[in-house]
Design a protein around this motif. Structure first.
Motif, PDB file in Angstrom:
ATOM      1  N   GLN A 485       0.857  -1.190   0.000  1.00  9.90           N
ATOM      2  CA  GLN A 485       0.000   0.000   0.000  1.00  9.90           C
ATOM      3  C   GLN A 485       0.891   1.238   0.000  1.00  9.90           C
ATOM      4  O   GLN A 485       1.524   1.556   1.014  1.00  9.90           O
ATOM      5  CB  GLN A 485      -0.940  -0.023   1.209  1.00  9.90           C
ATOM      6  N   GLN A 486       0.923   1.897  -1.109  1.00  9.76           N
ATOM      7  CA  GLN A 486       1.818   3.038  -1.298  1.00  9.76           C
ATOM      8  C   GLN A 486       1.070   4.355  -1.074  1.00  9.76           C
ATOM      9  O   GLN A 486      -0.023   4.540  -1.614  1.00  9.76           O
ATOM     10  CB  GLN A 486       2.391   2.991  -2.725  1.00  9.76           C
ATOM     11  N   ARG A 487       1.654   5.224  -0.270  1.00  6.00           N
ATOM     12  CA  ARG A 487       1.053   6.526   0.026  1.00  6.00           C
ATOM     13  C   ARG A 487       2.072   7.644  -0.223  1.00  6.00           C
ATOM     14  O   ARG A 487       3.261   7.458   0.028  1.00  6.00           O
ATOM     15  CB  ARG A 487       0.596   6.602   1.479  1.00  6.00           C
TER      16      ARG A 487
END
Length: 502
Positions: A485-487
């Motif tokens: 999960q890239q933010r």
């Protein structure tokens, strides 16, 4: 034991837990054809006559080492005017030669051969050939023993234990499926193989019938893949990894699944006859057994006999690959994503991307079909079985269940028929839990425990000689779907000025 004794006694009390040994899992069950495999050799011996034309060669009627025990004796009767006579005692043939009125030998080589052929017991043991015209007088010789008999390495419909694959490759001969399958296996590992060789039929349907086999009505022996069930009694090993490369039609795979269920094994099978990924996906729908994995397409590899690159059955490579992983990593590791040896390509174009599910590989994997990819080498890609029960969706789940079931059951032969005291139940439970701790430490399972359930073990149940021991376990799931999960964030800019000043 008498009550009175003036002295000392020692009574052995053999209680306590027993170590539990994990069953062997890397044993391949291979069905194959080999029409030009090395034949057996019949034992033979020569008795030289009084003249060259009296020489007799005795050859065992049955090919193999059993003929080496046959003895033949030419006997002078010691009396005049006798007729030729044949007598058989077990595997000893005595030929009492004929004499004339002066006690001289009369029997020619031809006459001896004819007498042997006419005697049912003798002709069942040996065949006889004569030198020249056979009119020479046969001589007497004591206790000639037939020798040189060699068993056929791969008799039809007989389970054969192969512990040296290189020797077996040399004996397999050209043609059929055996030679290529053994080569594919040994490129991965020097596995123990239980082979059942079957005859090539007049057409594909006849060959399929030979592979599936049954029970010979005349002898009662199991034929085809049914012969795998006799392997443990014959060799003390049980095949666990099953395949019939290039012979695995839908009917053969269905029959192999039944054998695998009996022996707690696992079947690797090709999507037979499928030319497209859509056909392969539909082919998988023919099976619902947890013991089956469908693979599509095939590998390509250089064939040293043909001196060219040819298709190589993916199933043959899967058998060796599975045995290799069992030995090097463990049965809890699936077939997928480990480089395979000895292959140069894939017979069909299969698109694949590590991050994109919308590829040929993703399409096949979603349908529980294991496929082939090229990424830092060539690899199997897919870990799922044909199980209709989601509990056994993964290859490793099925094999863990099989291994634990056989390991725990087979380890408790010692307990059967012992007096059923509470200490016996406690010893069994403690032994199983010790094994679970060992397997957990080794990474084979995430955990497991055994216990005594008083609710099911009622006095009536115990009185009937039954004891229920419950246990549970958690298999190790394969990491099939890794999601990051890239933010994006500004928080690492907050102290930017302070870090510049520093």
């Amino acid at each position: 034991m008498p009550d009175y004794h003036h002295g000392a006694r020692v009574t052995e009390i053999n209680e306590g837990t027993r170590p539990i040994r994990t069953i062997s899992t890397a044993v391949i069950g291979l069905a194959a054809t080999a029409p030009n495999a090395s034949p057996g050799v019949a034992a033979r011996a020569v008795i030289n006559g009084l003249a060259t034309a009296g020489n007799l060669t005795y050859t065992a009627a049955q090919v193999g080492i059993t003929g080496n025990n046959i003895r033949v004796t030419h006997l002078h009767p010691g009396e005049p005017s006798t007729a030729i006579n044949i007598s058989v005692l077990e595997k000893h043939i005595t030929v009492t030669l004929a004499t004339d009125a002066d006690g001289e030998l009369l029997s020619t080589a031809d006459e001896v051969a004819s007498a042997i052929d006419a005697d049912n017991a003798a002709s069942a043991l040996v065949n006889v050939t004569v030198a020249g015209d056979g009119q020479g007088i046969a001589s007497t010789a004591q206790g000639v023993r037939l020798a040189g008999g060699v068993d056929e390495p791969f008799p039809l419909n007989e389970p054969v234990l192969i512990t040296n694959i290189y020797t077996a490759i040399g004996q397999a001969g050209a043609g059929g499926t055996l030679r290529n399958a053994l080569r594919a296996i040994v490129e991965e590992t020097k596995a123990v193989v239980v082979l059942v060789r079957v005859a090539e039929g007049s057409d594909a349907e006849a060959t399929t019938a030979n592979v599936i086999g049954g029970v010979d009505q005349a002898t009662g022996k199991k034929t085809g893949i049914q012969a795998f069930t006799a392997a443990e009694t014959k060799f003390g090993v049980k095949p666990r990894i099953f395949g019939a490369p290039d012979l695995d039609t839908q009917a053969v795979t269905a029959a192999l699944a039944g054998i695998a269920q009996q022996l707690r094994g696992f079947v690797y099978a090709f999507a037979h006859g499928c030319e497209t990924k859509e056909q392969a996906r539909m082919y998988r729908e023919n099976f619902g057994q947890r013991e089956v994995m469908i693979i599509w397409p095939n590998w390509q590899a250089f064939d040293v006999d043909a001196e060219e690159t040819r298709p190589l059955p993916a199933v043959a490579k899967a058998l060796g690959h599975r045995a290799r992983l069992d030995n090097e990593v463990g049965w809890h590791k699936t077939l997928s994503n480990v480089p395979v040896n000895g292959v140069t390509g894939i017979t069909k174009d299969v698109s694949w991307d590590l991050q994109d599910p919308n590829t040929d590989a993703g399409y096949l994997n979603e349908a529980d079909v294991t496929t082939l990819i090229r990424k830092e080498g060539f690899r199997f890609w897919g870990s799922r079985t044909c199980s209709a029960d989601p509990l056994f969706a993964f290859e490793s789940y099925t094999r863990t269940a099989q291994v634990l079931a056989d390991t725990i059951a087979e380890a408790h032969l010692w307990a059967i028929d012992k007096p059923m005291h509470p200490s016996l139940a406690r010893d069994i439970i403690e032994g199983v839990n010790a094994k679970f701790r060992e397997l957990k430490r080794g990474g084979y399972i995430l955990g497991g425990s055994a216990w005594f359930d008083a609710e099911i073990n009622t006095p009536e149940v115990l009185k009937s000689g039954k004891l229920y021991i419950d246990y549970d376990y958690t298999p190790v799931p394969p990491l099939e779907n890794l999601m990051f999960q890239q933010r994006i964030t500004d928080q690492y800019l907050v102290d930017f000025a302070d870090r510049v000043a520093a």
